[in-house]
Design an enzyme around this catalytic site. Structure first.
Site, mmCIF file in Angstrom:
data_model
loop_
_atom_site.group_PDB
_atom_site.id
_atom_site.type_symbol
_atom_site.label_atom_id
_atom_site.label_comp_id
_atom_site.label_asym_id
_atom_site.label_seq_id
_atom_site.Cartn_x
_atom_site.Cartn_y
_atom_site.Cartn_z
ATOM 1 N N ASN A 1 0.833 -7.152 11.884
ATOM 2 C CA ASN A 1 -0.356 -7.349 12.432
ATOM 3 C C ASN A 1 -0.999 -8.656 12.108
ATOM 4 O O ASN A 1 -1.373 -8.862 11.230
ATOM 5 C CB ASN A 1 -1.391 -6.248 11.879
ATOM 6 N N TRP A 2 -0.717 -9.407 13.325
ATOM 7 C CA TRP A 2 -1.015 -10.876 12.979
ATOM 8 C C TRP A 2 -2.538 -11.160 13.088
ATOM 9 O O TRP A 2 -2.816 -12.302 12.864
ATOM 10 C CB TRP A 2 -0.285 -11.620 14.042
ATOM 11 N N LYS A 3 -3.260 -10.253 13.487
ATOM 12 C CA LYS A 3 -4.602 -10.385 13.591
ATOM 13 C C LYS A 3 -5.011 -11.490 14.587
ATOM 14 O O LYS A 3 -4.231 -11.826 15.438
ATOM 15 C CB LYS A 3 -5.279 -10.286 12.166
ATOM 16 N N HIS B 1 -8.236 0.265 14.275
ATOM 17 C CA HIS B 1 -8.144 -0.777 13.083
ATOM 18 C C HIS B 1 -9.687 -0.679 12.420
ATOM 19 O O HIS B 1 -10.383 -0.790 13.371
ATOM 20 C CB HIS B 1 -7.445 -2.004 13.323
ATOM 21 N N GLU C 1 -10.901 -3.175 11.351
ATOM 22 C CA GLU C 1 -11.789 -4.234 11.729
ATOM 23 C C GLU C 1 -12.378 -4.240 13.232
ATOM 24 O O GLU C 1 -13.086 -4.957 13.491
ATOM 25 C CB GLU C 1 -10.656 -5.595 11.712
ATOM 26 N N GLU D 1 -4.848 3.266 6.106
ATOM 27 C CA GLU D 1 -5.014 1.753 5.509
ATOM 28 C C GLU D 1 -6.340 1.986 5.136
ATOM 29 O O GLU D 1 -7.566 1.851 5.633
ATOM 30 C CB GLU D 1 -5.122 0.852 6.760
ATOM 31 N N GLY E 1 -6.597 -7.055 2.947
ATOM 32 C CA GLY E 1 -6.734 -8.314 2.594
ATOM 33 C C GLY E 1 -7.171 -8.730 1.345
ATOM 34 O O GLY E 1 -7.888 -9.603 1.071
ATOM 35 N N SER F 1 -2.643 -4.959 1.940
ATOM 36 C CA SER F 1 -1.964 -5.696 0.840
ATOM 37 C C SER F 1 -0.505 -5.191 0.467
ATOM 38 O O SER F 1 -0.099 -5.349 -0.628
ATOM 39 C CB SER F 1 -2.987 -5.809 -0.277
ATOM 40 N N GLY G 1 -0.462 -7.156 7.280
ATOM 41 C CA GLY G 1 -1.140 -7.987 7.783
ATOM 42 C C GLY G 1 -0.869 -9.266 7.205
ATOM 43 O O GLY G 1 0.292 -10.091 7.741
ATOM 44 N N GLY G 2 -1.451 -9.904 6.275
ATOM 45 C CA GLY G 2 -1.203 -11.216 5.747
ATOM 46 C C GLY G 2 0.149 -11.654 5.527
ATOM 47 O O GLY G 2 0.768 -12.787 5.613
HETATM 48 P P1 PGA Z 1 -3.265 -6.753 4.651
HETATM 49 O O1 PGA Z 1 -3.756 -6.334 6.287
HETATM 50 O O2 PGA Z 1 -1.858 -6.610 4.822
HETATM 51 O O3 PGA Z 1 -3.597 -8.333 5.128
HETATM 52 O O4 PGA Z 1 -4.075 -6.308 3.828
HETATM 53 C C1 PGA Z 1 -3.162 -5.112 6.701
HETATM 54 C C2 PGA Z 1 -3.868 -4.755 7.832
HETATM 55 O O5 PGA Z 1 -5.088 -4.957 8.257
HETATM 56 O O6 PGA Z 1 -3.185 -4.006 8.703
#
Ligand code: PGA
Length: 252
Positions: free
Chosen positions: A10-12, A93, A95, A164, A170, A210, A231-232
């Site tokens: 997930n590149w956000k 998600h 976010e 999640e 994050g 994470s 994500g990251g």
């Molecule tokens: P993260 O994000 O791996 O940076 O914690 C995961 C996500 O929000 O899908």
């Protein structure tokens, strides 16, 4: 092939065309790890360029509107992202739920729209730290899933769940193995209740929050963990593909 581990980046809101080289590197590496299904959900602007070049990886979106078209300035529909080459969409998600006021009712309408457009759906769920500390994580997540899902005919093919915990996204914190196992087992029994034994058993349940090369093997080796939403650590081919490699080893 819903039985392979599913590793989704997930590149956000990260990535301009300069990131296409990273997507190419991920695609090349994925060709050497065919036991794992690897996919990226880049920003909308990179869906079509990555789709055009990718030989192995799947490409998806991180959101869509519930309407097919109309006066919705700045929005994009499921059929538009499908037209750009997306094969799946991440919906619900945290976010989006927290930052854009998306209720489970809205998420459910989006899931319906996405399935209608022929997209597979990765439905996200997860509790806040306060909910977990209060001992309510399991009922909270089960309610969230139930409220976010419409009827799905072929749940095993069309649906993936991503658990999640919000406090793990994050932050560098991850849930304990025992908590992940408990939650994934509860989600599995809910899916069987909702979709029947066969379809409910076919839905992959990803863990997210994470996930990194250092903890991937431990998390992906747990029962009922069918992959990861990353994500990251999905922003470079090196770290992302180390996670895919861990998924492949967990299958061995
Ligand atoms: P993260 O994000 O791996 O940076 O914690 C995961 C996500 O929000 O899908």
């Amino acid at each position: 092939m819903a039985d392979r581990p599913f590793i989704v980046g997930n590149w956000k809101m990260h990535g301009t065309r300069a990131m296409l080289s990273e997507a190419r590197a991920i695609d090349r590496a994925a060709q050497r790890h065919m036991k794992v299904e690897v996919a990226i959900a880049p920003p909308y602007t990179l869906i079509h360029p990555i789709h055009r070049e990718a030989g192995q990886i799947g490409v998806g979106a991180q959101n869509c509107h519930f309407a097919d078209e109309g006066a919705h300035t700045g929005d994009i529909s499921a059929s538009m992202i499908a037209d750009a080459g997306a094969k799946f969409v991440i919906l619900g998600h945290s976010e989006r739920r927290e930052g854009h006021g998306e209720t489970s009712e809205i998420v459910k309408a989006k899931v319906e729209a996405a399935l209608k457009a022929g997209l597979r759906v990765i439905l996200c769920c997860g509790e806040t730290e306060a909910t977990r500390d209060a001992g309510n994580a399991v009922p909270y997540v089960k309610d969230q899933i139930t409220a976010s899902l419409p009827k799905v005919d072929k749940a095993g093919d069309q649906l993936t769940i991503a658990y999640e915990p919000i406090w793990a996204i994050g932050t560098g914190k991850t849930a304990t193995s025992a908590d992940i196992q408990e939650m994934h087992a509860e989600i599995r029994s809910l899916l069987v209740e909702l979709f029947g034994a066969e379809e409910g058993a076919g839905v992959r349940i990803l863990y997210g929050g994470s996930v990194k090369p250092e903890n991937a093997a431990q998390i992906l080796g747990l029962p009922e963990v069918g992959g990861a939403l990353v994500g990251g650590a999905s922003l470079t081919a090196d770290s992302f593909m180390s996670i895919a490699l861990a998924a492949e080893s967990s299958e061995a």
